[in-house]
Write a protein that holds these residues in place. Sequence first.
Motif, PDB file in Angstrom:
ATOM      1  N   ALA A 111       0.843  -1.201   0.000  1.00 32.22           N
ATOM      2  CA  ALA A 111       0.000   0.000   0.000  1.00 32.22           C
ATOM      3  C   ALA A 111       0.876   1.247   0.000  1.00 32.22           C
ATOM      4  O   ALA A 111       1.988   1.245   0.492  1.00 32.22           O
ATOM      5  N   ILE A 112       0.324   2.333  -0.560  1.00 30.66           N
ATOM      6  CA  ILE A 112       1.065   3.592  -0.643  1.00 30.66           C
ATOM      7  C   ILE A 112       1.029   4.286   0.721  1.00 30.66           C
ATOM      8  O   ILE A 112      -0.027   4.422   1.327  1.00 30.66           O
ATOM      9  N   SER A 113       2.192   4.745   1.167  1.00 32.00           N
ATOM     10  CA  SER A 113       2.216   5.423   2.475  1.00 32.00           C
ATOM     11  C   SER A 113       2.544   6.911   2.327  1.00 32.00           C
ATOM     12  O   SER A 113       3.201   7.329   1.382  1.00 32.00           O
ATOM     13  N   LEU A 114       2.056   7.678   3.300  1.00 32.58           N
ATOM     14  CA  LEU A 114       2.266   9.122   3.291  1.00 32.58           C
ATOM     15  C   LEU A 114       3.525   9.472   4.059  1.00 32.58           C
ATOM     16  O   LEU A 114       3.856   8.833   5.046  1.00 32.58           O
ATOM     17  N   ILE A 115       4.233  10.514   3.602  1.00 34.68           N
ATOM     18  CA  ILE A 115       5.465  10.909   4.280  1.00 34.68           C
ATOM     19  C   ILE A 115       5.169  11.561   5.626  1.00 34.68           C
ATOM     20  O   ILE A 115       5.780  11.243   6.633  1.00 34.68           O
ATOM     21  N   LYS A 116       4.219  12.487   5.659  1.00 36.35           N
ATOM     22  CA  LYS A 116       3.899  13.141   6.937  1.00 36.35           C
ATOM     23  C   LYS A 116       2.412  12.998   7.204  1.00 36.35           C
ATOM     24  O   LYS A 116       1.647  13.938   7.034  1.00 36.35           O
ATOM     25  N   PRO A 117       1.973  11.782   7.613  1.00 31.75           N
ATOM     26  CA  PRO A 117       0.531  11.617   7.847  1.00 31.75           C
ATOM     27  C   PRO A 117       0.112  12.371   9.106  1.00 31.75           C
ATOM     28  O   PRO A 117       0.956  12.747   9.909  1.00 31.75           O
ATOM     29  N   LEU A 118      -1.193  12.566   9.250  1.00 33.91           N
ATOM     30  CA  LEU A 118      -1.689  13.257  10.437  1.00 33.91           C
ATOM     31  C   LEU A 118      -1.617  12.356  11.663  1.00 33.91           C
ATOM     32  O   LEU A 118      -1.555  12.832  12.785  1.00 33.91           O
ATOM     33  N   SER A 119      -1.636  11.027  11.453  1.00 36.67           N
ATOM     34  CA  SER A 119      -1.577  10.070  12.562  1.00 36.67           C
ATOM     35  C   SER A 119      -1.265   8.685  11.993  1.00 36.67           C
ATOM     36  O   SER A 119      -1.368   8.495  10.782  1.00 36.67           O
ATOM     37  N   PRO A 120      -0.866   7.724  12.859  1.00 32.08           N
ATOM     38  CA  PRO A 120      -0.622   6.364  12.355  1.00 32.08           C
ATOM     39  C   PRO A 120      -1.889   5.739  11.769  1.00 32.08           C
ATOM     40  O   PRO A 120      -1.809   4.913  10.861  1.00 32.08           O
ATOM     41  N   GLU A 121      -3.054   6.169  12.266  1.00 32.84           N
ATOM     42  CA  GLU A 121      -4.315   5.600  11.758  1.00 32.84           C
ATOM     43  C   GLU A 121      -4.607   6.046  10.336  1.00 32.84           C
ATOM     44  O   GLU A 121      -5.468   5.479   9.671  1.00 32.84           O
ATOM     45  N   THR A 122      -3.917   7.094   9.904  1.00 30.29           N
ATOM     46  CA  THR A 122      -4.192   7.637   8.571  1.00 30.29           C
ATOM     47  C   THR A 122      -2.911   7.750   7.750  1.00 30.29           C
ATOM     48  O   THR A 122      -2.717   8.698   7.003  1.00 30.29           O
TER      49      THR A 122
END
Lengths: 605, 230
Positions: free
Chosen positions: A396-407
Amino acid sequence: MKAPISWLKDFVEINETPKKLAEIFTLLGAEVENIDGDTLSLEITPNRSDWLSICGLARELAAYWGKKVVKPEISKLKYSNKSQILDIVFSDKKLFPAYAAVVLENIEIKPSPEYIQERLKKVGIKIHNNIIDTTNYVMMALGLPLHAFDLDDIIGQKMILRESKTGEKLKTLDDQQREPPAGSLVIEDDKRLIDLMGIKGGANSGVKPSTKRVLLQATVDDPKRIRAASKAIGLVSEASYRFERGVDQEMIRPSLEMAVGIILNSCAGKVIEAFDIINCPTPKRVIKIDYERVINLLGTQIDKIKSQVILGRLGFGVDGSKIEVPSWRLHDIFFEEDLIEEIARHYGYNRLKRKIIDKKRAVYYDDTVEKFLVNAGFTQALTYSFLSKKEVADGAISLIKPLSPETAFLRTSLVPGLIKTAARNAWSKEIKIFETGNIFTPEERKYIALASTGELPNNLPNQKITPDQRLAKLNKLRRSLNITQIPYSQFLKNVSIITASYKHKKISYRPISQFPPAARDIAFIVSTASVNDKMTQAIKDADERLVIVELFDEFTSEKFGRNKKSLCYHLVFDDRTRTLNNGEVARIMDKINKMLQNNFGAKIR
Amino acid sequence: MIKKGNLHPITQFMDRAIAIFAQLGFEVVDNMPELEQEYYNFDFLRVPADHPSRDIQDTFWTTDGHVLRTHTTAFQGRYLKNHKPPLRVIVPGRCFRNEATDQSHEAQFYQLDGLAMDKNITMADLMGTVEHFFKKILGKASEIRFVPHHYPFVEPGMDAHISWKSKNRWLEVLGSGMVHPEILQAVNLDPKVWQGFAFGMGLDRLAMLYYGIDDIRLFYQNDFRFLKQF
């Protein structure tokens, strides 16, 4: 940008109220967000660096009213083109278009005059002493940042203006150790770095209580280099903010002169020398304008003279169709369209003609899939595109600076979102929901998923989610759901869709509580002549706390007698402030039962 | 008997908004990617990496160098590659901003972008069409004003404000302007021949105004007490 009206009045005559002034600025493109006494707070867009000064804003007003800008009383200085005191070296003249400075001696460090302190406070700048305050005052007044050094701290009275190298460090005036990236603009004396140009001066050479000799410096710095350095070290100053957006090179002399005037009024100092080194003269830019094009782009008749008057008042040089850009607009006026915007702005956007675009054949568009499902009893959910690592497939694609681990990941399926929705509405007797949206597997594709506590169409791939499964446990789903998920395009093919009619409702939203609601069912027998919608509405009207009234079953039977039908409703009670207790719910149910008996002759089952 | 379900209020409101433009001949383009290339989301629209304009948008970047689109305007570069004027399109879609969520901010939300290009499209068409839209969707009594604003991809640029009577102020609801000559040139169109207008609006915000909803997060919590009101 904060602008006290009393300070604006130094540069232009103002006869309007603060409120009216705020409206004028907003309609010119500098939106006033707040008025605090006589200080306006304006939102300045990145293209208008010239509005980051009191005189720049005053200039706009003067142009709007056709008034003259008041030129402040400035003591003229005599400039030479090199310093007699300092040895100034440029590593690359192209990096330093202009360097100017004044040397002052016999300086006495003391508090600034009252009016300076008051104005700096109004615009949110910290007070220090007469020298530092003057540099900030002039920056706010005219837009060009100045820096003051203690001349006796410049070792060897040598200044090398160059690019920094990797690993060079400097402690700045705010007492922080900084390591700017290579290529930042710095000044080095005979021994060490003394200035992170355009951002902040070094602590080793700043003005202090014992300072007697001052070097007052004005430079023009490259916006890209300043921004890169500022971002890398995480430091934005009022100076760097202005340099990033571009400053007016022609303000060098007026800024130094205003500063000197203020300093010499505050203490008995003396100017020893003034010099300016212009490595790259202020560029000259002429843009050709076609006055017919002004009309054709705007769609309004604005005559040539009017356009010329507006541009002239704004400081543009007007020579027929050749328009010369003033030095303070070199950072945002490049195209003919930029000139047309100036004309339109000052003409008044809301005075321009408006017409609806000419009609073309209407286009038919409908989201038939969604409406089909709604008519089949499903409610549409729109869930988050983000999920936690545990809820997405491998790769799955991951975000560099997500708002939280849940997102932190992009969803690879619509199912977790529907499970969350089902869990959130645990109090509901049944769940029948769907979502259409994009998933990232990692290719981005439009999918559709359905979830139901009941049966799903059997021509779709079905899957059962039970509470003991991982995803269910993770999201606290305590009952089973039937789930299906397929590509949206496939759904269109597999399910025969009868274009269903759908009426959008205008409702006034009733706020819901964040506490769990109470849910009850009611069933009663009533004459077949009774109108269902009337009864539904009557139940809704029975109590303000009834948020959902859903007729979910209707049937007739021998048992009920002739011309009788049975109706079954889901009722949901929601109080804004808390969950209703059984006693309270029972009382509301009682009220409803009585109403149905009295108004419709209903027999409660 | 089958009891009807509910269409999400965002979908309902989006449908109504789209219908107003579809009536004027705008074609719906709803297949633009949510996960975009930096080029289309920023560079094509004249927002270079080293410019302060980039700061205004808080962006979600993925580990493989893509960006979750911060505005539906990202469609322009893609669409204009394969379509030549005259054209008019309306582009709904989900967008993303990397900012903390609260009553009026969410990390995901919907926008509606529009683009119309032809030989004789003027700013009068832009302002008249936008005004027509707001009067249709919010009611004939809505008052609208235009305020100059800067977006790198249009010139002249403006915001539309509607009068928020209950709070005695104006509310910014839409950004727009005439398509920038450099963008026309980037897709081989001569700005002296072709003109166009573009606009973009936040749909969640407008829907909140329309329905009287006070918390944007409600749209994505999917509480039935909320969804079943619509």
